[in-house]
Design a protein around this motif. Structure first.
Motif, PDB file in Angstrom:
ATOM      1  N   ILE B 393       0.852  -1.196   0.000  1.00 52.34           N
ATOM      2  CA  ILE B 393       0.000   0.000   0.000  1.00 52.34           C
ATOM      3  C   ILE B 393       0.886   1.244   0.000  1.00 52.34           C
ATOM      4  N   GLY B 394       1.930   1.206   0.818  1.00 46.22           N
ATOM      5  CA  GLY B 394       2.866   2.324   0.848  1.00 46.22           C
ATOM      6  C   GLY B 394       3.528   2.542  -0.493  1.00 46.22           C
ATOM      7  N   ARG B 395       3.900   1.448  -1.141  1.00 43.94           N
ATOM      8  CA  ARG B 395       4.569   1.593  -2.440  1.00 43.94           C
ATOM      9  C   ARG B 395       3.617   2.181  -3.475  1.00 43.94           C
ATOM     10  N   CYS B 396       2.337   1.802  -3.384  1.00 40.49           N
ATOM     11  CA  CYS B 396       1.347   2.382  -4.306  1.00 40.49           C
ATOM     12  C   CYS B 396       1.285   3.887  -4.102  1.00 40.49           C
ATOM     13  N   ALA B 397       1.264   4.313  -2.845  1.00 39.62           N
ATOM     14  CA  ALA B 397       1.175   5.748  -2.554  1.00 39.62           C
ATOM     15  C   ALA B 397       2.344   6.475  -3.192  1.00 39.62           C
ATOM     16  N   ILE B 398       3.495   5.862  -3.128  1.00 39.38           N
ATOM     17  CA  ILE B 398       4.674   6.530  -3.659  1.00 39.38           C
ATOM     18  C   ILE B 398       4.682   6.473  -5.184  1.00 39.38           C
ATOM     19  N   LYS B 399       4.141   5.415  -5.727  1.00 40.85           N
ATOM     20  CA  LYS B 399       4.169   5.263  -7.179  1.00 40.85           C
ATOM     21  C   LYS B 399       3.094   6.105  -7.872  1.00 40.85           C
ATOM     22  N   VAL B 400       1.878   6.036  -7.383  1.00 37.66           N
ATOM     23  CA  VAL B 400       0.777   6.740  -8.046  1.00 37.66           C
ATOM     24  C   VAL B 400       0.388   7.929  -7.167  1.00 37.66           C
ATOM     25  N   GLU B 401       0.841   9.095  -7.571  1.00 32.90           N
ATOM     26  CA  GLU B 401       0.689  10.258  -6.708  1.00 32.90           C
ATOM     27  C   GLU B 401      -0.777  10.535  -6.380  1.00 32.90           C
ATOM     28  N   GLN B 402      -1.649  10.370  -7.381  1.00 34.76           N
ATOM     29  CA  GLN B 402      -3.058  10.682  -7.165  1.00 34.76           C
ATOM     30  C   GLN B 402      -3.684   9.793  -6.094  1.00 34.76           C
ATOM     31  N   SER B 403      -3.047   8.665  -5.858  1.00 37.98           N
ATOM     32  CA  SER B 403      -3.662   7.724  -4.924  1.00 37.98           C
ATOM     33  C   SER B 403      -3.135   7.894  -3.511  1.00 37.98           C
ATOM     34  N   ALA B 404      -2.163   8.785  -3.353  1.00 35.59           N
ATOM     35  CA  ALA B 404      -1.470   8.856  -2.066  1.00 35.59           C
ATOM     36  C   ALA B 404      -2.453   9.068  -0.924  1.00 35.59           C
ATOM     37  N   GLU B 405      -3.391   9.955  -1.156  1.00 34.39           N
ATOM     38  CA  GLU B 405      -4.319  10.280  -0.089  1.00 34.39           C
ATOM     39  C   GLU B 405      -5.127   9.045   0.312  1.00 34.39           C
ATOM     40  N   ARG B 406      -5.633   8.335  -0.713  1.00 34.42           N
ATOM     41  CA  ARG B 406      -6.408   7.143  -0.442  1.00 34.42           C
ATOM     42  C   ARG B 406      -5.565   6.082   0.270  1.00 34.42           C
ATOM     43  N   CYS B 407      -4.323   5.978  -0.139  1.00 41.46           N
ATOM     44  CA  CYS B 407      -3.439   4.998   0.504  1.00 41.46           C
ATOM     45  C   CYS B 407      -3.255   5.346   1.978  1.00 41.46           C
ATOM     46  N   VAL B 408      -3.035   6.627   2.245  1.00 44.40           N
ATOM     47  CA  VAL B 408      -2.811   7.024   3.634  1.00 44.40           C
ATOM     48  C   VAL B 408      -4.049   6.707   4.468  1.00 44.40           C
ATOM     49  N   SER B 409      -5.214   6.975   3.897  1.00 46.11           N
ATOM     50  CA  SER B 409      -6.402   6.712   4.713  1.00 46.11           C
ATOM     51  C   SER B 409      -6.607   5.203   4.889  1.00 46.11           C
ATOM     52  N   THR B 410      -6.241   4.421   3.866  1.00 46.12           N
ATOM     53  CA  THR B 410      -6.306   2.961   4.026  1.00 46.12           C
ATOM     54  C   THR B 410      -5.364   2.511   5.140  1.00 46.12           C
ATOM     55  N   LEU B 411      -4.183   3.096   5.138  1.00 43.39           N
ATOM     56  CA  LEU B 411      -3.218   2.718   6.175  1.00 43.39           C
ATOM     57  C   LEU B 411      -3.751   3.091   7.561  1.00 43.39           C
ATOM     58  N   LEU B 412      -4.392   4.255   7.633  1.00 41.65           N
ATOM     59  CA  LEU B 412      -4.944   4.660   8.933  1.00 41.65           C
ATOM     60  C   LEU B 412      -6.026   3.681   9.376  1.00 41.65           C
ATOM     61  N   ASP B 413      -6.857   3.256   8.425  1.00 44.67           N
ATOM     62  CA  ASP B 413      -7.869   2.250   8.762  1.00 44.67           C
ATOM     63  C   ASP B 413      -7.211   1.017   9.352  1.00 44.67           C
ATOM     64  N   LEU B 414      -6.100   0.629   8.717  1.00 48.32           N
ATOM     65  CA  LEU B 414      -5.422  -0.584   9.181  1.00 48.32           C
ATOM     66  C   LEU B 414      -4.825  -0.384  10.564  1.00 48.32           C
TER      67      LEU B 414
END
Lengths: 418, 969
Positions: B393-414
Motif C-alpha cells: 500500500i505504501g509503495r502504491c502511494a509513492i508510485k501513483v501520486e493521485q492515490s497517495a491520499e487514499r493509501c494514507v487513509s487505508t493505512l490509517l484504517d489498518l
C-alpha cells in the motif's frame, strides 16, 4: 540438464534416487529438507532452491516431493514440466502415484526413468512410446512372466519414437471404434463480502478418450469458437487450421489425452452459479461468536447444482462449533481449523442453511483475521461459458465410429470473502 | 468356485510379486545371498537377483561389492536383464574402473547389433560410464553411430557426444566429433536436429568462445522447420538456440517471430516461455509503428495469463519472468491486473510474487481496485503476506501520486485494527510517504503517536522516532515521547539507538530551550556508556558540532533531504536487458545475471537485446551478427574486484560519502514511468549496437576514433577481428590511437560505464574517457586516481566533469597525464590500475595503455651513437618478432612509425631486404633500438621481421606490440 532425481515423502525420507550423470550425494537434499522444515505447509516449499553447488527444483504432488538436482543453467520450467510428466507416468502405469505404489514397483519405475531421460535430455515421455518399451504391469502378465521367464521390456523400437506423430503408434485395432470428448470447465472466482465479483475466469479443458483403429484424422468444430481466444493445444492439433478456420484438426493419440485447454476471462462471460449469504460475528468480550450461512442458486442456466461443499477456514482461536444444518452434514477439524459443510444437491425451493454458535479458546481476544470460504460444486450437462461442440468428422478411415460429447462445470478456486 | 480360488491365489501371487519384498531383506548376509543368486544357472533367478540389486541401489544402499557378479550377467539375449545390468554399470563403473573394462567388449559388439534399439542402448550406456579407459574404446562405435542409418541411433549418439565432452573435452575435439555434430543440424529427421542442438548448446556453455552454434540464415531456416516437427522438449532446445541469433534486419526478425508465434499455444509451459523469450528479444528490432508489432504485443498477453492457471510451481517461475516482462514492456499486461489477484489457497511463494507484480502494474486507472485488494490481504492469516501487503500500500502511494491520499487513509484504517504487526508495518511505510510528499499528510501524526507503546520491532520503532524527530515542532509532547524511549536506551537495537540520537538532536535544534537536558543525556549515553563505535562516532560528531557551531549544526542536521525515488526496486536497465535475453532460465528466476551465480559456466557471455536495424542498412557480411553476438571475452576489461592490498595507496583518494548538505538530485529525472524506461533503453541501444554491428563492417577502418561509446565488452573481441581486416585502409598520418574499449562495464559499477583510450598529442599524454550513466539517478562528484605504475603515469589535473551526468547521458573527457608520479613495476608492464569515484561509490578497474604514448619527440639518436649503443647492449637483450601479413613497403612503414615517435635513423638494402634502423626514447629516458626487415623482392612474402634491443629487455614485448599496432593501421 537434469542431473538427479530424488523422491521424498512428507516425513522427509528419501525413498528413491536416480542419477543421469554422475552420482550426487543425497546429502544435497538437506538444503531442501531445511526449507521444508521452515515452510508451514508442504505446498509452501519454494520450488527453486539454490545450494552452493547445485540448484534444487521440486514439485509437490500427490503428497510426494519430486526433487531434481541440476548443476548448470537449465530452464526451470523445463524441469518442472518434466517432473510433472514423471508423476503422470507413474499414475498412468500403476493407477495411482504414491509411495507404496512406487516402492512396490521400484525396478520398473527405475527402468522407466532411465527411458525418459538420457544424460538429462528427455528421451521418451509420450505414454504410448513408453508403454511399447516397458509394458505396464498387469496381474496376469506378472504370472505369465514368472512362469515363462519372458520380460516386461519390449525389444522393438517403438514406432512412435521417430515418426512426425510420436503420440500415436501404428497398427491400432479396435472392434468398437469410439471417440468421446468431455468439455470440463472450472470457475475460478473471488467474491467480496457483498457478493460482488472481484475476479472470475473459466479454465476449460477438452479431455478426449479416443479408441479408433488405424490412422484416423479428426476434425472437431465448435458452435461458438469465438469464445476461445486463449488456448493451448496438444501437439497433435494443427495450429494453422485453427488460425484460419477455427476448427481442431488432428490425428489423435490412442486412448486418453487432453486435447486442449482454454481460458475465458472476459468478466461478463463468466456466470456465477451460486450465491452465499453469510454472517460471522464474534462477541466483543471474546468468548465466542455466531455463524449463519445460506447457499442458493444464481445463474445456473436452468440446470441443477450438485455436489455443493462449503469449506470455511476459521480463525485460529475458534475452539469448537455448535451448528445446525438444514441440509447435509458438517464437520469441524480443530487441528486445521477447517469447517466443512457437505450440502449435496441444491434445492431452489428450500435453501440450505447452517447456523449456530462458535466458541473461542478461553481468554483469547476477538479474532483479527477474516475467515475465508471456499465452495465446491458441480453442474452436469453444462459448459458455463456456453461453449458447444458443433460436429466431429473423421477422415482417413472407412468405419463409422461412435461419438459422444459430455459437458460438466465445476468450481475451481471459488472463494467468498467473509 | 474353483475360478474364484484361482483368482485369490493369483492375487496373492500378484502381491508377492511386487518389488516391496526387495526392501525387506536387510539381513547381514544379504550381499552374500545375492552373490549366490547372481551366479545361479537359472536365468530367472539371475534376473530376480539383479532386480534386488537395483532395488537396493535406488534407495541408496551400497551394493558395489557385487560388481563382478553383476557384470557377468551382461552377456545375455534377454533385453530386460541387459538393461538392468546397464543400469547397475552406470552407477558403479566409476568406483571400479578396472572391472568396468570387462564390459567393453559387449558394448562394442552391441553397437553392431542389427536391432537399432540395442545399438542405441549400447552407445547411450557407454557414454554414461564415466571411466577414462572406456571412453577410448567408445570413439569408434560412436563415430559409426553418428552416421547410423537409423535416426533413433543418430539422435542417441548426438547426446552421447555431449556426455563424452563432459568427461574428456579434448578427446571430442581431437576426434572431430564436434564437426559431425554440427552436420547433424542439417539432418533430415527433426528429432536428430533437436538433439544435436541440445548437445551443442550444452557443449557451448563450457566453451563460450568456440562459436559452435554458427547461426546463419540457412541454419536458422532449418531450425525453424525442425521446430514444427520435433517433440516438445526438442522445441525448447531449438527455441533457446534461436534466441541467441542476431537477425540481420527487421524483416528477418519479423519472419522469425511469425514462425515462432504458434508455439505460444503449446500445452508445455516451457515451450511457451522459451517462445516468449525469442519474441521479446526479436521484437526489439521491429519498428514500433509496424502493424505487426502491435499484433505481436497483443498475442503475448494470453499465453502469459494461461501460465498462471498451471500448477503453482510453474506459476512461480512464470511470475518471476512476468516481473521482468512488465518492467520491460508494461503495455503487454496492463489490462490483466485481475489475474494477479491473490487467491486464498495460493502457496505463499506465489502470493508474494503476485503482490509484487500488482504494484508494478498499478496505475491511476486501476489503483482503486488494487487498494481494495491490498486492504483485503492485510486481514489475511499469513503474517509475512500481510506485512508485504501493507508495504505494498505504501509503495502504491509513492508510485501513483493521485492515490497517495487514499493509501494514507487505508493505512490509517489498518492502524485502527490495532493488529500489532499491521500497525508496525503501516508506520514504517508512512515514514516513506512523508519523505515522498513532505508537508502533506502530517495531520496523521497524532494517530501514529497513539500507537507508540505497541511498537516492539526495531524497524517500526526507528521509523516512529524518525517521524517524531522530523516533525518535533508540530508535536507538543515530542520531548516526552522521545524521553520515554530513552529510558531503555541500552536495550534498544543499534538502528533505534542511532535514530533516537539523531531525533533528539533535531528536537534540540528546533526547541533548544526546553530540551537541553535531554540532549545532554542522549549524548552521554551514546558516547560514554555505549561500546558501539558507530553510535559513539555519531555522538561525538553531534557533540562537537553543537558545541562549536550551532548554526552549522542546524544546516547539517536539519538539511533538506533528497526525496526518495518512486520505485526503488526496479531492475537496473542494463541488467534488465540482459535478463530479458535469459527469460525462462534460472537467471530470470533469481533476477541476477547468469555470470553471477551459475557454477561451471566458465565465462558466460553477456547477452544484449538486438538493436533495431532497418533492412536497408544491413551489411553484406552475414558474419557480423555472429561476431557481435558470439565473440569472446578475451578482451573483457579486467575489473579489480575489491580494494586489494596493492590498492592500499589508492585510498588517499577522497572517499568520504557526500554529505547531506549536497544539493538534492533533481527528481524529475527519476520519473521512471514505463515509457521512459523503454525510450531510454532504446536510445542507448541505438547508440551502441547499430554502430557496433551494422556500420562497423563497412566504415570501420577509416574512423576508429569515432567508435560508439557505449560499446559493450564482448564486442571488443569482434572489434579486434574487424580491425585486422580493415588494416591499411586510408589511415590519416598521425600518432596511433587505439580505439576506445570498455574498461568498466555498467554492470560492475552501479550503472557507470567507462570506455576510453590513450593518445599522445603535441607531446602531452592524454587519457580520453567516455563516461556513460546507465543508472537511473544523476551522477556527480567525479574524481580519478591512478595506482603506482611502471612509468609513473599520473593525472596532471582533476577530472573535468563540470555538470552532473544525468541518466543515459554520455560525455567525453580528456585527462592530461604526467609521467612524474610514483613508480612501481606492473605486470604486464603497461598495466594501469585506476580508481574512479562519483557520488555513488568508488570503482576500480585496470586498463593497458599502448607504450607508444611514452615515446618522446626527441627520440632520434645520432647514427654513431646508435651503432655504439647497439654493440654495447648484450646480445641476450635482443628479441625477435614477426609481424604477419603486413603489406607495407619500407618507406610507408617508416612514415607510419615516425608519426608515433619511432624514428628511422638509417636504411640499408641487402639481398632484396630493406633494413630499417630505428630508435625510440621512452619518457623515463630508456632508449630502445630496433631493426626492421622488409622483404622487397618477393611480393608474396609479406611478413616483417623486427629485432628489438634495449637495456631493459622487459619493455621489448610492449614495444613490439606497439609497432605491430601502428604498422597495421
Amino acid at each position: 540438464m537434469i542431473h538427479s532425481l530424488f523422491l521424498v515423502n512428507p516425513s522427509g525420507d528419501i525413498f528413491l534416487e536416480k542419477h543421469w550423470k554422475s552420482v550426487v550425494s543425497r546429502s544435497v537434499c538437506d538444503y531442501f529438507l531445511e526449507a521444508r522444515e521452515k515452510a508451514l505447509d508442504p505446498e509452501d516449499v519454494p520450488p527453486v532452491i539454490s545450494t552452493p553447488h547445485h540448484y534444487l527444483i521440486s514439485i509437490y504432488r500427490d503428497k510426494l516431493f519430486f526433487l531434481s538436482v541440476i548443476q548448470t543453467e537449465v530452464p526451470p520450467l523445463f524441469v518442472i514440466e518434466f517432473l510433472h510428466r514423471v508423476a503422470e507416468m507413474i499414475q498412468d502405469y500403476f493407477g495411482e502415484c504414491s509411495e507404496t505404489v512406487i516402492k512396490d514397483n521400484v525396478v520398473m519405475v527405475y527402468e522407466l526413468l532411465e527411458e525418459m531421460l538420457d544424460n538429462g535430455f528427455p528421451l521418451a515421455t509420450e505414454s504410448n512410446v513408453l508403454k511399447e518399451m516397458i509394458r505396464p504391469p498387469t496381474i496376469l502378465r506378472s504370472v505369465v512372466n514368472t512362469l515363462t521367464g519372458s520380460s516386461n521390456v519390449g525389444d522393438k523400437l517403438p514406432t512412435g519414437q521417430l515418426s512426425t506423430i510420436p503420440w500415436r503408434r501404428a497398427g491400432v485395432k479396435y472392434t468398437n471404434n469410439e471417440a468421446y470428448f468431455d468439455v470440463v470447465e472450472e470457475i475460478d472466482a473471488i467474491l467480496d463480502r457483498t457478493g460482488t465479483t472481484v475476479f472470475a475466469e473459466i479454465q476449460g479443458v477438452v479431455e478426449a478418450c479416443v479408441k479408433l483403429s488405424g490412422m484416423p484424422d479428426l476434425t472437431l468444430s465448435f458452435m461458438n469458437p469465438r469464445l476461445l481466444d486463449d488456448v493451448s493445444f496438444h501437439p497433435c492439433v494443427r495450429y494453422k487450421r485453427w488460425e484460419s478456420e477455427r476448427v481442431l484438426s488432428f490425428i489423435p493419440p490412442d486412448g486418453n489425452f487432453t486435447l486442449m485447454t482454454y481460458h475465458v476471462n472476459a468478466q461478463n462471460l463468466v456466470a456465477i452459479p451460486v450465491y452465499v449469504k453469510h454472517s460471522i460475528n464474534f462477541f466483543e468480550s471474546g468468548s465466542g461468536g455466531r455463524l449463519d450461512l445460506t447457499v442458493g442458486p444464481k445463474q445456473t442456466m436452468g440446470k441443477t447444482v450438485e455436489g455443493v461443499l462449503v469449506t470455511v477456514h476459521m480463525p485460529k482461536t475458534v475452539l469448537s462449533v455448535s451448528l445446525n444444518a438444514t441440509q447435509g452434514s458438517y464437520t469441524y477439524d480443530n487441528a486445521t481449523k477447517v469447517l466443512v459443510w457437505d450440502i449435496g444437491k441444491l434445492n431452489p425451493q428450500k435453501l440450505p442453511n447452517l447456523r449456530g454458535s462458535l466458541s473461542l479458546q478461553t481468554g483469547a481476544p476477538k479474532p483479527e483475521e477474516n475467515p475465508s470460504l471456499n465452495i465446491d460444486l458441480k453442474i452436469q450437462q453444462l459448459a458455463i461459458s456456453g461453449l458447444k461442440v458443433n460436429r466431429l468428422d473423421m477422415f482417413g478411415e472407412k468405419y463409422k465410429p461412435f461419438k459422444g460429447v459430455k459437458y460438466i462445470t465445476k468450481a475451481g478456486k471459488f472463494q467468498v470473502r467473509m | 468356485m474353483e475360478w474364484a480360488n484361482q483368482l485369490c491365489e493369483n492375487r496373492q501371487f500378484g502381491s508377492k510379486m511386487t518389488d516391496s519384498k526387495y526392501f525387506t531383506t536387510t539381513k547381514k548376509g544379504e550381499i552374500f545371498e545375492l552373490k549366490a543368486e547372481l551366479n545361479s544357472d537359472k536365468k530367472e533367478k539371475k534376473k530376480e537377483a539383479v532386480k534386488k540389486v537395483i532395488a537396493s541401489m535406488t534407495v541408496g544402499k551400497d551394493v558395489s561389492a557385487l560388481f563382478p557378479d553383476v557384470v557377468n550377467c551382461m552377456q545375455t539375449d534377454n533385453l530386460e536383464l541387459k538393461k538392468l545390468v546397464y543400469l547397475y554399470l552406470m552407477n558403479y563403473a566409476k568406483s571400479q574402473p578396472d572391472m568396468a573394462i570387462m564390459a567393453v567388449n559387449t558394448f562394442v559388439k552391441d553397437c553392431e547389433d542389427p536391432n537399432p534399439l540395442i545399438r542405441a542402448l549400447a552407445v547411450r550406456t557407454m557414454g554414461c560410464i564415466r571411466v577414462d579407459k572406456i571412453t577410448e574404446y567408445l570413439c569408434e562405435p560412436l563415430r559409426k553411430c553418428l552416421k547410423d542409418e537409423d535416426p533413433y541411433v543418430r539422435k542417441t549418439a548426438a547426446v552421447c557426444v555431449a556426455k563424452l565432452h563432459d568427461i574428456n573435452a579434448q578427446l571430442v575435439e581431437d576426434q572431430g566429433f564436434l564437426d559431425t555434430l554440427k552436420d547433424l543440424i542439417s539432418d533430415s529427421n527433426p528429432m536428430v536436429v533437436a538433439n544435436a542442438v541440445a548437445a551443442l548448446s550444452e557443449i557451448a556453455e563450457s566453451h563460450p568462445n568456440s562459436n559452435l552454434l554458427d547461426l546463419n540464415p540457412q541454419s536458422i531456416n532449418k531450425l525453424l522447420t525442425a521446430l514444427n516437427e520435433c517433440t516438445e522438449w526438442g522445441q525448447i532446445f531449438i527455441l533457446d538456440c534461436l534466441a541467441n541469433y542476431a537477425p540481420r534486419d527487421d524483416r528477418e526478425s519479423q519472419s522469425i517471430c511469425e514462425r515462432v508465434t504458434p508455439r505460444l499455444s503449446h500445452a508445455n509451459s516451457a515451450v511457451v516461455l522459451s517462445a516468449v523469450k525469442v519474441l521479446m528479444k526479436f521484437m526489439e528490432m521491429l519498428p514500433k509503428d509496424l502493424d505487426y508489432y502491435g499484433t505481436l504485443l497483443k498475442k503475448l498477453a494470453p499465453p502469459l495469463v494461461t501460465l498462471l492457471s498451471a500448477e503453482p510451481e510453474l506459476q512461480y517461475v512464470a511470475l518471476r519472468n512476468i516481473n521482468l516482462i512488465v518492467q520491460k514492456r508494461p503495455e503487454i499486461l496492463k489490462h490483466e491486473m485481475k489475474v494477479f489477484f491473490v487467491k486464498y489457497n495460493d502457496p505463499i511463494y506465489v502470493k508474494l510474487e503476485k503482490l509484487d507484480i500488482m504494484i508494478r502494474l498499478a496505475s491511476q486507472a486501476n489503483i482503486a481496485q488494487v487498494l481494495a485488494e491490498l486492504k483485503e490481504y492485510a486481514t489475511e492469516v499469513d503474517v509475512d503476506f500481510v506485512r508485504k501487503a501493507v508495504r505494498a500500500i505504501g509503495r502504491c502511494a509513492i508510485k501513483v501520486e493521485q492515490s497517495a491520499e487514499r493509501c494514507v487513509s487505508t493505512l490509517l484504517d489498518l492502524i485502527q485494527t490495532k493488529v500489532n504487526y499491521v500497525v508496525q508495518e503501516a508506520i514504517v511505510v508512512i515514514k516513506d510517504i512523508f519523505r515522498k510528499y513532505p508537508n502533506k499528510y502530517e495531520s496523521v501524526i497524532a494517530t501514529l503517536c497513539e500507537n507508540l507503546d505497541s511498537l516492539d520491532e526495531p524497524e517500526a520503532r526507528a521509523a516512529m522516532i524518525w517521524i517524531v524527530g522530523e516533525y518535533a515542532e508540530r508535536i507538543d509532547n515530542a520531548d516526552e515521547l522521545l524521553e520515554s524511549f530513552l529510558e531503555g536506551f541500552h536495550d534498544e537495537s543499534t538502528q533505534v539507538q542511532l535514530q533516537l540520537l539523531t531525533a533528539i538532536v533535531k528536537l534540540f535544534l528546533k526547541k533548544p530551550t526546553e530540551t537541553q537536558e535531554l540532549v545532554q543525556q542522549v549524548l552521554s549515553l551514546a558516547t560514554q556508556d555505549s561500546d558501539n563505535p558507530d553510535l559513539r562516532d555519531r555522538g561525538y560528531i553531534y557533540w562537537r558540532l553543537l558545541s562549536t557551531d550551532p548554526v552549522a549544526a542546524k544546516e547539517v542536521v536539519l538539511a533538506e533531504k533528497p526525496l526518495i525515488s518512486e520505485e526503488t526496486d526496479l531492475i537496473e536497465p542494463t541488467l534488465l536487458e540482459e535478463l530479458i535475453c535469459h527469460i525462462g532460465t534460472l537467471a530470470s528466476v533469481y533476477h541476477k545475471p547468469p555470470s553471477a551465480f551459475v557454477e561451471g559456466s566458465r565465462g558466460v557471455m553477456h547477452k544484449r537485446l538486438p538493436a533495431r536495424t532497418g533492412s536497408g542498412e544491413s551489411t553484406e557480411s552475414p558474419d557480423v551478427g555472429t561476431i557481435a553476438g558470439g565473440s569472446g571475452t578475451e578482451t573483457a576489461p579486467s575489473i579489480i574486484p575489491s580494494q586489494g592490498d596493492l590498492l592500499g595507496d589508492l585510498l588517499n583518494l577522497d572517499l568520504a560519502p557526500p554529505t547531506t548538505t549536497g544539493p538534492p538530485p533533481p527528481t524529475s529525472g527519476m520519473q521512471m514511468g514505463g515509457m521512459d524506461l523503454l525510450g531510454g533503453g532504446l536510445d542507448s541501444l541505438l547508440g551502441g549496437d547499430i554502430g557496433g554491428s551494422a556500420a562497423m563492417g563497412a566504415g570501420f577502418g577509416a574512423v576508429p576514433a569515432v567508435m560508439p561509446a557505449s560499446l559493450n565488452a564482448p564486442m571488443g573481441g569482434g572489434l579486434g577481428d574487424l580491425f585486422d581486416l580493415g588494416g591499411g585502409v586510408g589511415m590519416p598520418l598521425g600518432a596511433y590511437i587505439p580505439p576506445k574499449t570498455v574498461w568498466l562495464p555498467a554492470m560492475k559499477a552501479k550503472g557507470l560505464e567507462i570506455s576510453g583510450t590513450f593518445a599522445r598529442r603535441a607531446g602531452v599524454i592524454q587519457m580520453e574517457l567516455t563516461l556513460t550513466n546507465k543508472a537511473m539517478s544523476v551522477m556527480t562528484d567525479f574524481a580519478i586516481q591512478f595506482n603506482r605504475n611502471s612509468f609513473g603515469l599520473a593525472p596532471a589535473g582533476p577530472l573535468q566533469v563540470l555538470s552532473p551526468l544525468s541518466p543515459n547521458q554520455t560525455i567525453e573527457v580528456s585527462l592530461p597525464l604526467s609521467t612524474v608520479g610514483p613508480v612501481m613495476k606492473m605486470e604486464p608492464l603497461n598495466n594501469l590500475q585506476v580508481a574512479v569515484k562519483n557520488n555513488i561509490d568508488v570503482f576500480y578497474f585496470s586498463c593497458q595503455y599502448p607504450i607508444s604514448m611514452l615515446f618522446v619527440e626527441d627520440g632520434k639518436m645520432e647514427r654513431q651513437v646508435f651503432l655504439a649503443t647497439w654493440k654495447d647492449i648484450p646480445n641476450e637483450n635482443e628479441s625477435q618478432f614477426q609481424i604477419k601479413d603486413c603489406h607495407l613497403n619500407s618507406d610507408a612503414a617508416s612514415n607510419k612509425l615516425q608519426a608515433s615517435n619511432i624514428f628511422t635513423i638509417a636504411k640499408r638494402t641487402v639481398e632484396g631486404q630493406d633494413m630499417l634502423y630505428m630508435s625510440i626514447k621512452l619518457s623515463n629516458g630508456i632508449w630502445v633500438l630496433a631493426e626492421l626487415r622488409v622483404q622487397t623482392g618477393n611480393p608474396n612474402y609479406t611478413d616483417l621481421e623486427i629485432s628489438v634491443k634495449c637495456r631493459a629487455p622487459e619493455v621489448s614485448q610492449c614495444v613490439f606490440q606497439c609497432c605491430e599496432a601502428v604498422l597495421k593501421n
